[in-house]
Design an enzyme around this catalytic site. Structure first.
Site, PDB file in Angstrom:
ATOM      1  N   ASP C  22       0.822  -1.213   0.000  1.00 49.84           N
ATOM      2  CA  ASP C  22       0.000   0.000   0.000  1.00 49.84           C
ATOM      3  C   ASP C  22       0.851   1.255   0.000  1.00 49.84           C
ATOM      4  O   ASP C  22       0.692   2.134  -0.851  1.00 49.84           O
ATOM      5  CB  ASP C  22      -0.911   0.059   1.242  1.00 49.84           C
ATOM      6  CG  ASP C  22      -1.801  -1.146   1.388  1.00 49.84           C
ATOM      7  OD1 ASP C  22      -1.398  -2.256   0.993  1.00 49.84           O
ATOM      8  OD2 ASP C  22      -2.902  -0.986   1.934  1.00 49.84           O
ATOM      9  N   ARG C 104      -1.042   3.956  17.814  1.00 46.87           N
ATOM     10  CA  ARG C 104      -1.331   5.031  16.858  1.00 46.87           C
ATOM     11  C   ARG C 104      -0.921   6.407  17.359  1.00 46.87           C
ATOM     12  O   ARG C 104      -0.322   7.184  16.613  1.00 46.87           O
ATOM     13  CB  ARG C 104      -2.809   5.010  16.456  1.00 46.87           C
ATOM     14  CG  ARG C 104      -3.235   3.775  15.661  1.00 46.87           C
ATOM     15  CD  ARG C 104      -2.182   3.313  14.734  1.00 46.87           C
ATOM     16  NE  ARG C 104      -2.539   2.197  13.873  1.00 46.87           N
ATOM     17  CZ  ARG C 104      -1.614   1.451  13.296  1.00 46.87           C
ATOM     18  NH1 ARG C 104      -0.326   1.666  13.489  1.00 46.87           N
ATOM     19  NH2 ARG C 104      -1.984   0.469  12.503  1.00 46.87           N
ATOM     20  N   ASP C 133      -8.192   3.014  12.220  1.00 45.53           N
ATOM     21  CA  ASP C 133      -6.882   3.676  12.291  1.00 45.53           C
ATOM     22  C   ASP C 133      -6.880   5.044  11.642  1.00 45.53           C
ATOM     23  O   ASP C 133      -6.185   5.950  12.102  1.00 45.53           O
ATOM     24  CB  ASP C 133      -5.810   2.767  11.695  1.00 45.53           C
ATOM     25  CG  ASP C 133      -5.445   1.649  12.657  1.00 45.53           C
ATOM     26  OD1 ASP C 133      -5.555   1.872  13.880  1.00 45.53           O
ATOM     27  OD2 ASP C 133      -5.062   0.564  12.200  1.00 45.53           O
ATOM     28  N   SER C 185      -4.787  -9.594   6.880  1.00 46.82           N
ATOM     29  CA  SER C 185      -4.279  -8.249   7.108  1.00 46.82           C
ATOM     30  C   SER C 185      -3.775  -8.207   8.541  1.00 46.82           C
ATOM     31  O   SER C 185      -4.495  -8.590   9.463  1.00 46.82           O
ATOM     32  CB  SER C 185      -5.437  -7.267   6.891  1.00 46.82           C
ATOM     33  OG  SER C 185      -5.132  -6.033   7.467  1.00 46.82           O
TER      34      SER C 185
END
Lengths: 407, 407, 407, 407
Positions: C22, C104, C133, C185
């Protein structure tokens, strides 16, 4: 009573002494009951009024105490007990601003300090056996001085009325100015005064005019409103009408101003910690104004989730303070949480006082999250109205899925 | 705008129509924008006042609607939305009695019902893109009719002001009685009226007299207090001054009485759901009296833990209603919890109205836990004062152990 | 996509870069889309594993980045984000130990710091448009750097699959080792690894063995239990098996030990912040042991009310961290409350690891409120069994009064 | 003791009788102490096991009781006490599944019913003066029969040990099979068994193998996992492995299956209601599986806000049940809230049992809000990824404004 068996094991008692009928009788009763122990009278000045302190030492000694310690706690009471409590927003059962409750821990702490200084082995209070205050005092004693014996005469002796007490004192030739009839039971400090008893014992009775002492009746208040301004820093009032004042002085000033306008009366039937209900009337004139001021600044500075959290802290704190759990880890944690939020509670408020009401009519803050341009109709860079569609779609997504699934 | 690309896929829209400038412009805009779709005007009568309904059908048809449905929801609004909400004690951010919020779900539900009846494929509202109401309406639509397309013109079109709207209508020769200047944005129903805009956009401005419409200023209220009595059954007002009244009639009666005494004004800077703050003034005269009445009975009948729980329900419900989540399992659960508690909320209250204040001065209940004999000084069979010692010892045991351990 | 209109206004972007498919595609896409802007790759080392960092700079430069910043945040992550969170006891929806969520904010903060250092005017992340996220990253950016533009390619571009990305890169002759099929994932850091996708997308499927990477299957774990001891100070692990270790080293050690015993697997269908549910499998071997250790000490040191409060903090914190609200006053307040309570969370715990379970089997604390002599049968000075009668009478007084009244 | 002054005022006592040493001694003690009162033995069958009921009547009569009532409460216990409690998710202090606590109210209620039937004027229990159960029993008595006198021998008599009791019985020639040494104090019912005493009195001791009785040690459990399926309807288990079973039968079946796999052991140092800590080991094999099953379905059907609310109900309920407040308005309200949410707790779960663990590995529900197509990468009609931007902007708006203001 006087011919009861002598109890032993107590040599020196520090008594929370007010000079009233109850604690005047306690002094001889302690001596007679506890083997001629020495009595040290202790009185905390938490702003209950000069008239309650005048001649107190003489009275205590005349009743048989060996010493009388009057400790000035007025500034500490407001700074370290009231401000941390009201910053949380605590109101017991939606109405009561915790006036008596907040004073108990500071009094108990000072009483323990006197006990340590004079080498006492016991502490004594004059609270009745049906009230909250016995729990508050003794909860604090347990946390601060678990080794000290606690004596609670109202749970020990057989006397049950003012008449009993007067007869007891008369028998011993101890003079008292107390009369046989006293309609209301009262407790006062810088923050408030409470009233119980008399016609208040039936909640179907409206309180009569004679109940109230710190405030005028709204009907008797001035016909013109008065405005008072507060400057607030970290959740504490620093200025009243632009004058820098100490915590206690600020409260006194506000008591004067607000009392004149009949502000701060409440009438509540509450749940006592000991399981029964009681009905009380309370007056908190200055405190009501302070409280309104803090909440007004919070309206500007706390976001939705922070404010909700502040309410949870308030709920916890209201019970903790009412229930006398001040000297606990829970209290420290609540205050830590609250003081963290209060870092942004800064600004100015103008409060209108009129016929019993205190209304914040102007508020501003350097930490304000309010912005005229964001809230209103026009365009701005921060909020694009088109964002709302996405917000709504996600915000209601679970409802949408539920509805689609149930088809 | 008029030469925008036609959007397709919508054949018949039910529009929440008030007859005001915004929704008057929406009718032609929808037709022009959505491929000549048919517009069905819908107006919910939630007690906003007769004057807002007179001539509404004519106006809607003149603006281009094919039909106009006016649905009387007044009794249902009070009985099924207001009463369940106030029984929980919900107050948003400590002050706001949720007047506009409570009306949105019933309006949305009725709008969906009209859409189903007329076979519409879309619903439309005139809420702005910065407010809460768009979220409330669309949250309800998502729960009740996820298949219907939702059109929110204020998020779609380019117009941004009253001037834009007036020009748009003038261009199309549609008459309107609206003027270019309107100081305040208002929303009214049986429970309340809200005011925003004008000088209120600065929280440092005191609201001017012209803001308020349902209540007189406290200064202009009668110099004599008035007493009003409420009979309450299962958390609902059944009688006002001894007269049995329907929910809506009781509210109307109380609006009249309380409005005359300036009761029910509030001024709040609140957190909108969409993340910004806004400042509003609200008037809820009768509701303030009802609310005070319920709380007064609760003082008599709820024990300490039940009352604390009721406050938690209130906190949850205040956000749920404000945030437009009425048609959710959470709402059903909160109401179930609250109605269970309300089974004992029965009794009579007398409320004194004076210069802006509503004070419960007399209260009684067949379910009262208050007992004069338990609460007061004397002996009784239920409470032995000697029990208190044991209670206190165990209640403060953790503190005692902690203190002993830390020596 | 490649022939889309160039967007302007961005000169230099700091991209949260992992080297995966990505973010490899994002580099050329940013340049093509945003007017040949400069791309600075940024990678936070939060313990995701050395293999993910090897050759990262080369890869970033080869993809078109001008610089690549790899910032070691491992110790800070554990000390300042994980420890404050687990001290509160936060578990999202009863199960999830918040592994991805806690990482995060520290990543976003470091990314902003890089942006400031290099003078960037935008930040970019590779999160999808359906996940949590994106909200967490952008919530932190809003709090820390509201002036920086945020670019979220997955919400902008038209690509929707790995095939699309591979084709995009092939078209530009950018090499990648990524394959078209990737079952799961994953997101990894020192605390945990998460797995989504593949057969997990149906909650009626048991996770296959191939899902898990940090832990062995309980069935494959040793047949003998292993005991690990933790020393805990102020709610933080200071020693593992008597060895003083830094926060990160302690976590790594525990990951090794616990992973061998299959400890720390969970499988949850959770509510995402964006309104939908998702199913994930998580492995938190060392964290599960740390968590159990803290709770075990709390059992000894927190009294009933403190523990209840700690659970409320935990509930709040679990949502706050999950929802990405780290840099808020609410977070500071929660941590202040929690750290206050954690002052007494000191002691030693021995935890038994066996076939997937971590069980605290021995616990002791200098702050323990447990006392064998108080809890057991015999006499002691602190607790007189006769006190219990008084306690019970008052504790159940409201019930008694209610029952007597309803006769 | 035997030569104590006779107390009067009690004619007939219903004693909660187990046939153990304590209650065997209570019968003669009551007669001797309370003026030859009549003793009616009462035993609630809440699934503690057949062996505890065999010969019970004979034993009671031999000890001096006039009658013995054994009441089968097994199905009612599971259906009306356990299911409503576990639907809320209540776990006391994060670990304890409330096995003893839930049984107390149903036992107390049945005991009162026997008292009414036989015209008794007192009830008696054998709980010690340091435990929770005395509070639970007497709290229920206060709510159900405030007129009945409560006798708690352990708080009245001077005996303090098993030796005292044995000597007391020997003196009266009453036979008992009880021995002087009994390591653990235990309480059993259909849901669980608790163990206290012995080496458990030091939390630094790992429980020995001899503690546990309902479950095998994980080390001794089968090396192959076993899967068990539950069908759940409105938060209640209706089928186990596809067989329709009554509430009690379902629990028994699960106890068997789960006990074989060592599932349901816990070891906790908990806060007793009476202010001290105690350490207990509990086994709840079937209950642990039921509990896991309910939570698994909730993962699919409760949205984020509903689940958060369910956790608040759980927290409240855990204390309420532990604290013995079952027969209160608060309990009714909590159950009403919980049952409302449980309307959607329907579905199937497969739970894997292995070496002490019960893990829900498969779950499905007709009310599921999970949708593979919504959660995953691809496009769908319900969720447009572009909506996320708007959501995020509004969700983080307060943070953005705060950051902009603080510049």
């Amino acid at each position: 009573m006087s011919n009861a068996v002598k109890k032993s094991g107590v040599k020196k008692v520090v008594l929370a002494y007010s000079g009233g009928l109850d604690t005047s009788a306690i002094i001889p009763w302690l001596k007679e009951t506890y083997d001629d122990c020495e009595i040290v009278a202790f009185c905390a000045d938490v702003g209950q009024g000069e008239e309650e302190l005048v001649g107190l030492t003489e009275k205590a000694l005349a009743s048989g105490a060996s010493e009388c310690h009057i400790v000035d706690l007025k500034e500490e009471f407001v700074a370290d007990y009231i401000y941390p409590t009201i910053a949380t927003g605590a109101i017991y059962e939606g109405t009561y601003l915790l006036g008596t409750s907040m004073a108990r821990p500071i009094i108990a702490k000072a009483q323990v300090e006197v006990a340590r200084k004079v080498g006492a082995d016991a502490v004594c209070h004059g609270c009745t056996g049906k009230g909250n205050d016995q729990v508050r005092f003794e909860g604090c004693f347990a946390a601060l001085a678990p080794d000290l014996k606690v004596i609670a005469p109202w749970r020990e002796w057989e006397m049950r009325s003012r008449e009993d007490l007067l007869a007891y004192l008369a028998e011993r030739n101890i003079k008292t100015s107390a009369s046989a009839t006293k309609i209301y039971s009262r407790d006062a400090n810088a923050w408030h005064i409470s009233h119980e008893g008399g016609e208040l014992e039936d909640p179907w009775n409206e309180p009569s005019k004679g109940v109230w002492t710190m405030t005028v009746a709204p009907e008797d208040a001035p016909n013109e409103p008065e405005y008072v301004s507060l400057a607030i820093k970290n959740g504490r009032v620093t200025h009243v009408n632009d004058e820098a004042l100490s915590p206690y002085a600020a409260l006194m000033t506000l008591n004067d101003i607000a009392g004149k306008h009949g502000v701060g009366r409440i009438d509540i039937t509450e749940n006592r910690l000991v399981g029964m209900k009681s009905r009380g009337c309370y007056e908190t004139p200055g405190g009501t104004v302070m409280f309104a001021g803090l909440r007004a600044i919070e309206e500007l500075v706390l976001d939705k989730t922070s404010r909700t959290w502040r309410e949870q802290i308030a709920g916890q704190m209201s019970h903790l303070v009412y229930d006398g759990r001040w000297f606990t880890p829970l209290c420290k944690s609540l205050i830590a949480a609250s003081e963290s939020l209060a870092e942004s509670v800064n600004g100015d408020v103008v409060i209108k006082l009129y016929k019993g009401q205190a209304t914040a009519v102007k508020k501003r803050s350097p930490n304000s999250l309010y912005s005229e341009s964001f809230a209103t109709f026009g365009e701005d860079d921060v909020y694009d109205q088109k964002h709302a569609e996405g917000f709504i779609r996600l915000y209601s997504l679970a409802s949408r899925i539920r509805a689609l699934n149930s088809k």
